[in-house]
Enzyme design. Structure first.
Site, PDB file in Angstrom:
ATOM      1  N   TYR A 190     -17.088  16.194 -15.966  1.00 30.28           N
ATOM      2  CA  TYR A 190     -17.087  14.578 -16.070  1.00 30.28           C
ATOM      3  C   TYR A 190     -18.239  14.227 -14.835  1.00 30.28           C
ATOM      4  O   TYR A 190     -18.118  14.886 -13.850  1.00 30.28           O
ATOM      5  CB  TYR A 190     -16.079  13.613 -15.857  1.00 30.28           C
ATOM      6  CG  TYR A 190     -16.246  12.344 -15.569  1.00 30.28           C
ATOM      7  CD1 TYR A 190     -16.592  11.573 -16.659  1.00 30.28           C
ATOM      8  CD2 TYR A 190     -15.832  11.742 -14.263  1.00 30.28           C
ATOM      9  CE1 TYR A 190     -16.815  10.185 -16.314  1.00 30.28           C
ATOM     10  CE2 TYR A 190     -16.350  10.242 -14.129  1.00 30.28           C
ATOM     11  CZ  TYR A 190     -16.492   9.609 -15.255  1.00 30.28           C
ATOM     12  OH  TYR A 190     -16.716   8.251 -14.946  1.00 30.28           O
ATOM     13  N   LYS A 236      -8.060   5.691 -19.362  1.00 30.55           N
ATOM     14  CA  LYS A 236      -8.436   6.492 -20.579  1.00 30.55           C
ATOM     15  C   LYS A 236      -7.521   6.229 -21.757  1.00 30.55           C
ATOM     16  O   LYS A 236      -6.926   5.261 -21.946  1.00 30.55           O
ATOM     17  CB  LYS A 236      -9.074   7.664 -20.756  1.00 30.55           C
ATOM     18  CG  LYS A 236     -10.345   7.671 -19.722  1.00 30.55           C
ATOM     19  CD  LYS A 236     -11.495   6.754 -20.008  1.00 30.55           C
ATOM     20  CE  LYS A 236     -12.331   6.993 -18.583  1.00 30.55           C
ATOM     21  NZ  LYS A 236     -13.031   8.172 -18.276  1.00 30.55           N
ATOM     22  N   ASP A 260      -7.861  18.248 -14.579  1.00 26.21           N
ATOM     23  CA  ASP A 260      -8.030  16.987 -15.077  1.00 26.21           C
ATOM     24  C   ASP A 260      -7.767  16.923 -16.754  1.00 26.21           C
ATOM     25  O   ASP A 260      -8.216  17.520 -17.593  1.00 26.21           O
ATOM     26  CB  ASP A 260      -9.657  16.517 -14.972  1.00 26.21           C
ATOM     27  CG  ASP A 260      -9.946  15.350 -15.573  1.00 26.21           C
ATOM     28  OD1 ASP A 260      -9.334  14.515 -16.461  1.00 26.21           O
ATOM     29  OD2 ASP A 260     -11.186  14.707 -15.172  1.00 26.21           O
ATOM     30  N   ARG A 279       0.866  -1.165   0.013  1.00 26.08           N
ATOM     31  CA  ARG A 279      -0.062  -0.024   0.247  1.00 26.08           C
ATOM     32  C   ARG A 279       0.743   1.339   0.112  1.00 26.08           C
ATOM     33  O   ARG A 279       0.555   1.956  -0.602  1.00 26.08           O
ATOM     34  CB  ARG A 279      -1.008  -0.026   0.987  1.00 26.08           C
ATOM     35  CG  ARG A 279      -1.746   1.438   1.076  1.00 26.08           C
ATOM     36  CD  ARG A 279      -3.005   1.207   2.121  1.00 26.08           C
ATOM     37  NE  ARG A 279      -3.102   0.465   3.045  1.00 26.08           N
ATOM     38  CZ  ARG A 279      -2.451   0.735   4.415  1.00 26.08           C
ATOM     39  NH1 ARG A 279      -1.574   1.818   4.364  1.00 26.08           N
ATOM     40  NH2 ARG A 279      -2.271  -0.087   5.290  1.00 26.08           N
TER      41      ARG A 279
END
Ligand SMILES: *Cc1c(COP(=O)(O)O)cnc(C)c1O
Length: 380
Positions: free
Chosen positions: A99, A196, A171, A47
């Site tokens: 978005y 993406k 973004d 982690r």
């Protein structure tokens, strides 16, 4: 190092023990120690850090020209990590076309924790200036926006945020660093849905934050470690592999995107084509200034204005797959109002222009003649 070299070599080195050119998929949760608190290598627990993730995070920092890259289990997990920097009473100014999932997180998760959000049209920067007060902590841009391809002038907004000591986040999912470098234009942090274009093959859900300074990078690293939405080793490997061909894919996405736009613009059934490369696009001048190309995302609506026409088109396309998501090698088509942006209330959707006859295309890298033929048939 130039961008097309960075995608392949940025932050990368051969494995010191085997010479492996690509990092191994270190599918391990933990790492052995010789004495309590004395790990054998640099790693303790996956982690906090994992070697495959380290390789990806170095690549992310390199391609976005940042000091620190961080990989998350999704784009929204990356945004969530950044938003944890703020507390009740803080104010965030965001664009009015975002978005859908980002809008949902802002308004349905963080608004309840006392953070105040303002959604403004960034076309007029007085909208931003007039909202700034001592509680304003961040401006959030998505440019170009999903799905209406609105733009914000990153450098102009950065002037305002810098003068007021406010964080600027961008973004950069649609443009990718191949077309646009927000950190060079004055942003402090870049966010990606690496699902993406960065990964580019529709085979992984992933997110990224890239901080301009090491200091901000350290702060975000702590938040990532303390909240835990990290990306697994196999997924890190897939994103890293995708980044190696980002420049080649983007070049073709742009070429095909422009040809699709040309076809749609001349089609009698099509009303408006939303694409930053069009001279008629309201943000074309900003696009020319801050982007080196216009990408493969194209939206359009119908002369009839009818939802049935958009649905009919989407049922008829064959090469374009009707699916959510974008940025993969294969062409995808989507109905924002019914699919990706359904979580935005209808009145808000209409207000910003996400009408029921709007279609969004993610133009892939197939042969352009086949793509145009598919569109032509579906529009008959
Ligand atoms: C998909 C997307 C996101 C969300 O990313 P996930 O990886 O799906 O969590 C955020 N911003 C934009 C512009 C997107 O297209």
């Amino acid at each position: 190092m130039k961008f097309n070299t960075k995608t392949i070599h940025g932050g990368q080195h051969h494995d010191p023990t085997t010479g492996a050119v690509m990092p191994a998929v270190f599918q391990t949760s933990t790492f052995a120690q010789t004495s309590p608190g004395k790990p054998i290598g640099d790693y303790v627990y996956s982690r906090s850090a994992n070697p495959t993730r380290t390789a990806l995070e170095a690549a992310l920092a390199s391609i976005e020209n940042g000091a620190k890259g961080l990989a998350f289990s999704s784009g929204l997990a990356a945004t969530d990590c950044l938003l944890r920097s703020f507390k009740a009473g803080d104010e965030i100014i965001a664009m009015d076309d975002l978005y859908g999932g980002t809008y949902r997180m802002f308004t349905r998760i963080y608004k309840d924790s006392g953070i105040k959000f303002h959604f403004v049209d960034m076309n007029n920067l007085d909208n931003v200036r007039s909202l700034i007060n001592e509680n304003t902590k961040m401006v959030w841009l998505e440019t170009p926006t999903n799905p209406l391809m609105k733009l914000a002038d990153i450098a102009a907004v950065a002037k305002i945020t810098k003068a007021n000591n406010i964080l600027l986040a961008v973004d950069n999912t649609f443009a990718t660093p191949y077309l646009q470098n927000p950190l060079d234009l004055g942003a402090d942090v870049v966010m990606h849905s690496a699902t993406k274009y960065l990964s580019g093959h529709s085979d992984v859900v992933a997110g990224a934050l890239i901080a301009k300074t090491a200091e901000l990078g350290e702060q975000l690293l702590f938040q990532q470690f303390a909240t835990g939405a990290t990306l697994g080793p196999m997924d890190c490997f897939l994103v890293l592999r995708g980044i190696k061909t980002l420049h080649l894919r983007m070049q073709r996405h742009c070429e095909n995107g422009e040809k699709v736009v040309e076809f749609l613009s001349n089609h009698p059934k099509v009303k408006t084509v939303f694409y930053p490369g069009l001279v008629s696009h309201p943000f074309h001048e900003i696009a020319k200034k801050q982007m080196s190309g216009f990408g493969g995302m194209v939206s359009f609506n119908f002369v009839s204005g009818k939802k049935e026409d958009s649905v009919d088109f989407l049922e008829k396309v064959r090469l374009f797959t009707l699916a959510e998501s974008l940025g993969g090698v294969e062409s995808l088509a989507n109905h924002p109002a019914l699919m990706t942006h359904a979580s935005i209330p209808e009145d808000k959707r209409k207000e910003v222009g996400i009408t029921d006859d709007l279609v969004r295309l993610s133009v892939g890298i197939e042969d352009i003649e086949d793509l145009i033929e598919d569109l032509r048939k579906a529009l008959e």
